[in-house]
Design an enzyme around this catalytic site. Structure first.
Site, PDB file in Angstrom:
ATOM      1  N   LYS A   4      33.336  44.669 -14.661  1.00 46.04           N
ATOM      2  CA  LYS A   4      32.045  44.643 -15.344  1.00 46.04           C
ATOM      3  C   LYS A   4      31.784  45.993 -15.995  1.00 46.04           C
ATOM      4  O   LYS A   4      32.152  47.035 -15.457  1.00 46.04           O
ATOM      5  CB  LYS A   4      30.959  44.312 -14.302  1.00 46.04           C
ATOM      6  CG  LYS A   4      29.533  44.209 -14.791  1.00 46.04           C
ATOM      7  CD  LYS A   4      28.649  43.839 -13.605  1.00 46.04           C
ATOM      8  CE  LYS A   4      27.189  43.627 -14.000  1.00 46.04           C
ATOM      9  NZ  LYS A   4      26.379  43.191 -12.838  1.00 46.04           N
ATOM     10  N   SER A  13      23.873  39.329 -13.484  1.00 46.12           N
ATOM     11  CA  SER A  13      24.271  40.079 -14.660  1.00 46.12           C
ATOM     12  C   SER A  13      25.776  40.268 -14.784  1.00 46.12           C
ATOM     13  O   SER A  13      26.259  40.833 -15.755  1.00 46.12           O
ATOM     14  CB  SER A  13      23.599  41.452 -14.628  1.00 46.12           C
ATOM     15  OG  SER A  13      24.010  42.197 -13.493  1.00 46.12           O
ATOM     16  N   SER A  43      23.317  39.160  -8.715  1.00 43.50           N
ATOM     17  CA  SER A  43      24.155  39.189  -9.910  1.00 43.50           C
ATOM     18  C   SER A  43      25.624  38.872  -9.697  1.00 43.50           C
ATOM     19  O   SER A  43      26.370  38.772 -10.663  1.00 43.50           O
ATOM     20  CB  SER A  43      24.025  40.561 -10.601  1.00 43.50           C
ATOM     21  OG  SER A  43      22.728  40.728 -11.110  1.00 43.50           O
TER      22      SER A  43
END
Length: 390
Positions: free
Chosen positions: A30, A107, A131
């Site tokens: 990420k 996220s 997330s």
């Protein structure tokens, strides 16, 4: 929506150490994790311009490289991790291959999308308010939020430090267990849990179709664990826990990003900016109330989860919503998701989302929680569920 969950720009490919336990596997990170020589963008074009290019890998990235896995790219994230659905106004919404036309969850949206599409074997994400757990549920993946404070977060962009964790995804339990042994720095135990608690309030909070879809997986779990019973996760109400997390997390996020905002006045999507403004304006009395609820949640989970006990609940109250919904529709959806995710940030217990169920043709995950530090026990349970034997 975009099929490619990786960031645009120069390709990133870094070989892992030869002969490591993860040799032959690939991973993505990420865009909250530092990769030496590449900007950490955080899902916002003005963050990368402000933040210096790192000279060292984040701890989690280095750990996977040292174990032999190959880094194949950095993935899209909600802006500075302030999202739960996976939609980014600047980078777009990564594809959810398990539910096309629907959000992947955020996220850690790009990381979940990359694993679900088979573009890598493992992916690093972060979990503050859900997330990793939410995209794992929406995309049909194994995903973990480890015990808060267990992993070294060096090189990971923070949001709300009292809730932030590093997490990871995999498609199957065996690969997930290999990555977990490396990142947890612990062997997966041989024995499954001795006791199971089924959180009736959490199953009641989920939509009926989701609760029904999870029942066969829950029945398989009951057959694996010698002793099980029903109980409440939050006797004072899941919504009170959600309100407390919705109070504490934006306050901390505002403190984290305040210097950047006040100095650089960055571009932001309205929903992200609104959350930070609400955090800045939260009254002291509301913060104090939320801190007390956090203490209550921690005490409750200590009571429910002694060593050798796990708790089962739906990861999300419904499968992935459609992408591109208007803001007035999104608000209640986000609130409902937090109703089943708040205990993660409040209490810091490890939680794994296990795939294997469909509601209305879209994935939903079954979550298992354990005592703090019992992360590997949850991984062992996932392996047992996939194989069908203790």
């Amino acid at each position: 929506m975009r099929n490619d969950p990786f960031l645009p720009g120069p390709a990133i490919r870094i070989a892992g150490r030869a002969g490591g336990p993860l040799s032959g596997l690939s991973f993505a990170a990420k865009d909250l994790f530092d990769v030496a020589g590449h900007p950490t963008g955080g899902g916002n074009p003005d963050w990368a311009a402000h933040d210096p290019t790192p000279s060292r890998h984040a701890w989690a990235v280095q750990a996977l490289l040292d174990a032999g896995a190959e880094l194949v790219g950095k993935t899209v994230t909600d802006e500075v991790s302030l999202g739960i659905l996976g939609e980014n106004a600047f980078d777009g919404t990564p594809l959810n291959p398990a539910a096309p036309g629907h959000v992947p969850g955020g996220s850690s949206s790009g990381s979940a999308s990359a694993v679900a599409q088979g573009l890598c074997d493992i992916a690093l994400g972060t979990d503050t308010g859900g997330s990793v757990r939410v995209p794992a549920s929406f995309c049909g993946l194994h995903g973990i939020r480890p015990t808060h404070g267990r992993l070294d977060l060096t090189g990971m962009l923070p949001q709300a430090p009292s809730s932030d964790t590093t997490g990871w995804f995999a498609r199957d339990a065996a690969t997930f267990a290999r990555a977990s042994e490396v990142l947890l720095q612990e062997a997966i135990p041989d024995a499954v849990p001795m006791r199971l608690i089924v959180a009736t309030d959490a199953f009641g909070f989920a939509e009926p179709e989701t609760a029904a879809a999870l029942q066969p997986l829950l029945d398989r779990l009951k057959a694996l664990v010698p002793d099980w019973r029903e109980d409440l996760l939050a006797p004072g109400g899941l919504t009170a826990w959600a309100r407390a997390q919705r109070t504490l997390q934006p306050v901390e996020a505002w403190e984290t990003f305040r210097p950047w905002i006040e100095t650089h006045n960055p571009r932001m999507a309205f929903s992200v900016a609104r959350g930070l403004v609400l955090g800045a304006a939260t009254p002291e009395g509301e913060r104090g109330w939320a801190a007390m609820v956090r203490q209550e949640a921690r005490g409750r989970l200590r009571h429910l989860l002694p060593p050798g006990t796990i708790l089962a609940m739906p990861t999300t109250p419904f499968p992935a919503p459609k992408a591109g919904l208007p803001l007035p529709v999104l608000g209640p959806i986000r609130d409902a998701i937090l109703g089943l995710c708040a205990q993660g940030g409040l209490a810091g217990h490890p939680q794994i989302s296990i795939p294997g169920s469909l509601a209305d043709g879209r994935p939903v995950g079954l979550s298992l929680l354990a005592a703090r530090g019992a992360d590997a026990l949850l991984v062992r349970t996932a392996l047992a569920l996939e194989s069908g034997s203790p």
